[in-house]
Design an enzyme around this catalytic site. Structure first.
Site, mmCIF file in Angstrom:
data_model
loop_
_atom_site.group_PDB
_atom_site.id
_atom_site.type_symbol
_atom_site.label_atom_id
_atom_site.label_comp_id
_atom_site.label_asym_id
_atom_site.label_seq_id
_atom_site.Cartn_x
_atom_site.Cartn_y
_atom_site.Cartn_z
ATOM 1 N N SER A 110 0.836 -1.196 0.000
ATOM 2 C CA SER A 110 0.000 0.000 0.000
ATOM 3 C C SER A 110 0.877 1.254 0.000
ATOM 4 C CB SER A 110 -0.951 -0.039 1.213
ATOM 5 O OG SER A 110 -1.933 0.959 1.122
ATOM 6 N N GLU A 205 -1.957 -3.231 -7.800
ATOM 7 C CA GLU A 205 -3.134 -3.493 -6.956
ATOM 8 C C GLU A 205 -3.612 -2.155 -6.417
ATOM 9 O OE1 GLU A 205 -3.522 -3.232 -3.365
ATOM 10 O OE2 GLU A 205 -1.597 -2.187 -3.238
ATOM 11 N N HIS A 275 -5.001 -5.605 -1.101
ATOM 12 C CA HIS A 275 -5.774 -5.272 0.097
ATOM 13 C C HIS A 275 -6.883 -6.294 0.338
ATOM 14 C CE1 HIS A 275 -3.775 -1.401 -0.570
ATOM 15 N NE2 HIS A 275 -4.113 -1.075 0.663
#
Length: 304
Positions: A110, A205, A275
């Protein structure tokens, strides 16, 4: 030559810090307890369990703590507490001189994509795209995805398989695996942290983005040269996507498919990373073989 950080052995020390958003102390304590059952010792940073607006602490304190952990030879790996936002605020003030001489595994994803990209491009040192401390919970600690972090830290070379996806583009490729969170990568375009992706396998992602944002970010990657001469593309989870009042008209995967249709490299969709609970640990900056067939997709770490 790639300088791979030393793998961990029993009794080694792992630091936990939050370079971005804040994390609850109880969640960090649980993760630390799990790490000790793996045979590691844990040093908890002072940015755990604190808060400064949305951040764990002011920029200066987050930077100081991460710098201390980067420089501390006794700390063999850093497991970030969570992502959120804030790493970009401090990355340019970090001094990687000691880290370059004595690298260690930096583990997270992230917002931590900032560090993955910057360290790969500027230093050529591998990092670990993996679950963070906040993802090691009572519900997840025994699953194979959290276990993959333990295995990666101990040096196990891996091969992960994924179910075939109807949008897969078949083929085979080898190259260094790079990338991470799409939003972060797009925002690094034009900076000294932008990854040169020629001959590499790119991982993407994301979470919680409007679909037109995904479209705009993919155009950013295309226009900035991220997709030119790419060896392969691994598309992980795109979750909690958002729509405007008028639907965009394409899903995240359809957007990506549209933006890469001019290229010939293999593309694996739906790979278990991102995630979500299904989030395998992947060493970034080391070579992998990507195979996409009608039966499965696979990523195999190349060790020789």
């Amino acid at each position: 030559m790639i300088k791979i950080p030393a793998y961990l052995k029993k009794g080694d020390l792992i630091g936990i810090t939050c370079p971005g958003s804040k994390m609850e102390q109880a969640a960090a304590d649980y993760a630390a307890n799990v790490l000790t059952t793996w045979g590691f010792r844990v040093q908890m940073g002072i940015t755990i369990g604190t808060g400064f607006h949305n951040f764990s602490a002011p920029d200066e304190l987050r930077q100081e703590e991460l710098q201390d952990m980067l420089d501390d030879k006794d700390i063999k790996a850093i497991l970030f507490g969570r992502g959120g936002y804030g790493t970009i605020c401090i990355v340019d003030n970090l001094d990687f001189t000691k880290f370059r001489k004595h690298p260690k595994w930096l583990c997270g994803y992230s917002d931590i994509t900032v560090l993955h990209a910057h360290i790969h491009q500027r230093l050529g040192i591998p990092t670990l795209h993996s679950v963070m401390a906040g993802g090691i919970t009572e519900e997840t600690h025994a699953n194979k995805y959290v276990h993959s972090l333990q295995q990666a830290l101990k040096g196990k070379a891996v091969k992960y398989n994924a179910e075939p996806h109807p949008m897969d583009r078949e083929g085979q490729a080898t190259g260094l695996l790079v990338g991470g969170n799409l939003s972060i990568l797009a925002n690094l375009s034009g900076t000294r942290s932008q990854i040169k992706t020629k001959g590499k396998i790119l991982l993407l992602e994301d979470i919680g983005e409007y679909r037109y944002h995904v479209d705009r970010m993919m155009y950013n990657l295309k226009r900035a040269g991220w997709l030119e001469k790419l060896a392969g593309l691994v598309v992980g989870a795109f979750v909690q996507g958002k729509e405007t009042n008028t639907p965009f008209g394409e899903t995240e995967y359809e957007i990506i498919q549209h933006l890469v249709e001019d290229y010939q490299f293999p593309v694996a969709y739906g790979f278990p990373v991102g995630h979500q609970v299904e989030n395998y640990a992947l060493k970034l900056g080391v070579p992998y073989e990507l195979k996409v067939t009608g039966k499965q997709s696979s990523l195999k770490e190349i060790t020789k």
